[in-house]
Each structure stands twice: as C-alpha cells, then as structure tokens.
Design an enzyme around this catalytic site. Structure first.
Site, PDB file in Angstrom:
ATOM      1  N   THR A 181     -29.504 -25.180  -1.290  1.00  0.00           N
ATOM      2  CA  THR A 181     -28.551 -24.785  -2.331  1.00  0.00           C
ATOM      3  C   THR A 181     -27.684 -25.985  -2.713  1.00  0.00           C
ATOM      4  O   THR A 181     -26.677 -25.845  -3.386  1.00  0.00           O
ATOM      5  CB  THR A 181     -27.649 -23.638  -1.839  1.00  0.00           C
ATOM      6  OG1 THR A 181     -27.012 -24.040  -0.611  1.00  0.00           O
ATOM      7  CG2 THR A 181     -28.452 -22.383  -1.570  1.00  0.00           C
ATOM      8  N   SER A 191     -17.889 -30.444   2.265  1.00  0.00           N
ATOM      9  CA  SER A 191     -18.694 -29.441   1.575  1.00  0.00           C
ATOM     10  C   SER A 191     -19.704 -30.152   0.696  1.00  0.00           C
ATOM     11  O   SER A 191     -19.667 -31.362   0.513  1.00  0.00           O
ATOM     12  CB  SER A 191     -17.808 -28.543   0.739  1.00  0.00           C
ATOM     13  OG  SER A 191     -17.443 -29.228  -0.434  1.00  0.00           O
ATOM     14  N   LYS A 192     -20.590 -29.342   0.141  1.00  0.00           N
ATOM     15  CA  LYS A 192     -21.649 -29.912  -0.671  1.00  0.00           C
ATOM     16  C   LYS A 192     -21.101 -30.560  -1.933  1.00  0.00           C
ATOM     17  O   LYS A 192     -21.771 -31.326  -2.585  1.00  0.00           O
ATOM     18  CB  LYS A 192     -22.654 -28.821  -1.021  1.00  0.00           C
ATOM     19  CG  LYS A 192     -23.412 -28.409   0.208  1.00  0.00           C
ATOM     20  CD  LYS A 192     -24.243 -27.185  -0.026  1.00  0.00           C
ATOM     21  CE  LYS A 192     -24.699 -26.656   1.331  1.00  0.00           C
ATOM     22  NZ  LYS A 192     -25.665 -25.625   1.270  1.00  0.00           N
ATOM     23  N   SER A 193     -19.884 -30.204  -2.288  1.00  0.00           N
ATOM     24  CA  SER A 193     -19.321 -30.780  -3.503  1.00  0.00           C
ATOM     25  C   SER A 193     -18.684 -32.146  -3.243  1.00  0.00           C
ATOM     26  O   SER A 193     -18.253 -32.817  -4.166  1.00  0.00           O
ATOM     27  CB  SER A 193     -18.281 -29.825  -4.087  1.00  0.00           C
ATOM     28  OG  SER A 193     -17.284 -29.578  -3.127  1.00  0.00           O
ATOM     29  N   SER A 194     -18.644 -32.549  -1.977  1.00  0.00           N
ATOM     30  CA  SER A 194     -18.027 -33.842  -1.670  1.00  0.00           C
ATOM     31  C   SER A 194     -18.999 -34.957  -2.025  1.00  0.00           C
ATOM     32  O   SER A 194     -19.785 -35.394  -1.195  1.00  0.00           O
ATOM     33  CB  SER A 194     -17.676 -33.927  -0.190  1.00  0.00           C
ATOM     34  OG  SER A 194     -16.992 -32.775   0.214  1.00  0.00           O
TER      35      SER A 194
END
Ligand SMILES: [Zn+2]
Length: 308
Positions: free
Chosen positions: A25, A259-262
């Site tokens: 994801t 997080s993956k948004s980093s």
C-alpha cells in the site's frame, strides 16, 4: 547495546521460521528496513529461515506497482527469502501473496463458523465510533451491536467472530510476560469487512499457521494485536501459537513514528540520492538503536547484531 539477543535466546525457538510481511500500500521506508534487519538478523543468528509474504488483503489500497517496488528494493538491499522466491512472486500467483489465496481464507472461516461463532455485521466505522465511549481504550471497541440481529451474511455485510471474555497471557521474547483481554480491547473481531476484504488480523493468523511460522518478529506498535491473534490461532486449531518478539520502532527526532508518507526515509529516494544498500541498512540499524553510530552494514552481516 539496546538489544541483547543472548539474554532472550531461551525464549526463542531454535531454527525458527519467521516472516517479513509488507503490505503493498506504499513504498518501503526505513521503518520497514529496521524490521527487516530484526527479521533477517535474528533468523541468521538462530539458523532460521525467512518467509516473504505480500499482505495485500486490502484490495482497495494494495497496488501491483507498490509490490514490484518493494521486491526491487528488498533485492537491492540483499534481503532475499529462504522459503519461496522473489521470482515466484514476480511471475504470477503465489501461496505467499494473500490475494492469490481466497479459498484458504474461506476454509479457515468455515472452521470458525462451524460452531456458530461468526455473525454478519453492517456497522460502519462511524457507527462503531459513535457507540464506543471508553476514553482509556486506544482503539474503538466493537460493542457487539449486531450479535443478535440475525443479519445476512451477504454482500454489503462484514463478518465478525464472537470473542469470549478472558485474558491471553504470553511471554513476549523481548518485553516479557504480557496479558491482554481481547474482549475488552476490541470486542468481536472483524474477519471480513463490508467490501469483502479479509482483515489484517484474520489473514495474518491464517498465514502464520499455513506458512509454518513459529516466530513473529515485528515492531512494538503491533503488540496490542497479539492477544487476539493468539486467541484466533487456537480457535483455528493450532494449539501452540508462535513466539512473538516486539522490537523498538524507529522514531523521527520529533518522536513521531515513521510513516509511508515520510518521503525523506523512502528506500527508493535514498537509492536515487546515491546511497548504497549497506548505508541504508546501517542507517536503519542506527535509528533503531542496534548500533551507536551510522555505519555501513552489508546484508550478509545483519546477523552479527544478534550473534554476540
Ligand atoms: Zn455491527
């Protein structure tokens, strides 16, 4: 030294089967790499083996291009599975990819439903949040609203498992004796959601059983899920649940979880910026406290953190 495997060894299976289980994801980031170092490192130190499992149970959020990128990054890092192969995952259906194994979960669900332990539920997240008012419970507990409603099953309904009261006590290999009461934490467990996605909790337990996993190595953020997964393991007929080891997470300097948004911590970004695989592995090891300062660590050396 933040992590001393020698003192935990008596709690761990010898020659364990463990797993690295990313969800496609998003892209791989340093938080995943830190977990991978614990997984491959401890497996190497104990003469164990690693399963690579693609956890794409959430079909709405999972994407094949994320999966390909994850496989590419792992291969670049030099972290390859001992059970199953990268090639197998690249060419087509695999028993190590959740979306290829619908019948396996159907069968496990049939075991749980046999004794009338499952029921249909049409509650939305909003309904559940509106009902659950316990401010001390970090997650919203499901009240059991649909238990006696005699719904479905059918399209548009989720499926839940009746969770009886009672504690699950286990010895976390790193954190020691732990006791959790799933009925108070989460209530009746969602096995399949209203969009017919299998849930993380259910799919992961079925997979750990069928893949022969006897040591689960994961970040402390998943500790709260352990009691319910042990309960589910027993209900599915495996008497001896795996041993769990929850390790410290990487945190950003401000204390926030990665997080993956980093974007600044993505493996692909670091790669593009010219970092070597050893540098990325060393950076993750440093951020999680396995080494005191950043150093290059080649993949074939990740076991040395745990061998002393
Ligand atoms: Zn409901």
């Amino acid at each position: 030294m933040a992590f001393d495997l020698a003192s935990l060894r008596h709690r761990l299976p010898s020659s364990p089967v463990t797993r690295f289980a990313p969800s496609p994801t998003g892209y791989l980031h340093l938080g995943h790499v830190a977990n991978a170092i614990f997984v491959w490192g401890i497996a190497r130190a104990l003469g164990g083996r690693v399963v690579l499992r693609i956890e794409d149970h959430d079909r709405g959020r999972s994407r094949p291009d994320y999966e390909r990128a994850i496989l590419d990054d792992l291969e670049w890092l030099g972290l390859l599975p001992d059970i199953g192969t990268m090639e197998e995952l690249r060419v087509g259906a695999s028993k190590f990819r959740q979306s290829d194994n619908g019948p396996v979960y159907d069968k496990a669900l049939a075991v749980l439903s046999r004794n009338g332990r499952t029921y249909a539920c049409d509650c939305s997240r909003k309904d559940i949040a509106a009902e659950g008012g316990d401010p001390f419970n970090e997650e919203t507990r499901y009240s059991g609203r649909c238990r006696e409603r005699g719904l479905g099953p059918g399209p548009g309904y989720g499926l839940r498992l009746l969770i009886e009261p009672g504690a699950e006590t286990f010895l976390d290999a790193n954190l020691g004796a732990t006791s959790q009461e799933p009925e108070l934490q989460c209530g009746d467990l969602l096995l399949r959601d209203r969009l017919e996605n299998w849930t993380y909790q259910f799919a992961v337990v079925v997979d750990d059983i069928r893949h022969g996993v006897d040591l689960v190595i994961r970040g402390e953020d998943l500790l709260a899920s352990t009691g319910r997964q042990i309960r589910l393991t027993r209900l599915l007929g495996r008497e001896r649940p795996p041993v769990f080891l929850h390790h410290p997470l990487i945190r950003r300097p401000d204390g926030a979880k990665l997080s993956k948004s980093s974007g600044d911590t993505g493996v692909a970004e670091l790669r593009r910026a010219g970092a070597s695989a050893s540098t990325v592995l060393g950076r993750a090891a440093w951020l999680t406290g396995l080494i005191d300062q950043p150093a290059d660590v080649p993949a074939d050396r990740v076991g040395t953190f745990f061998e002393r």
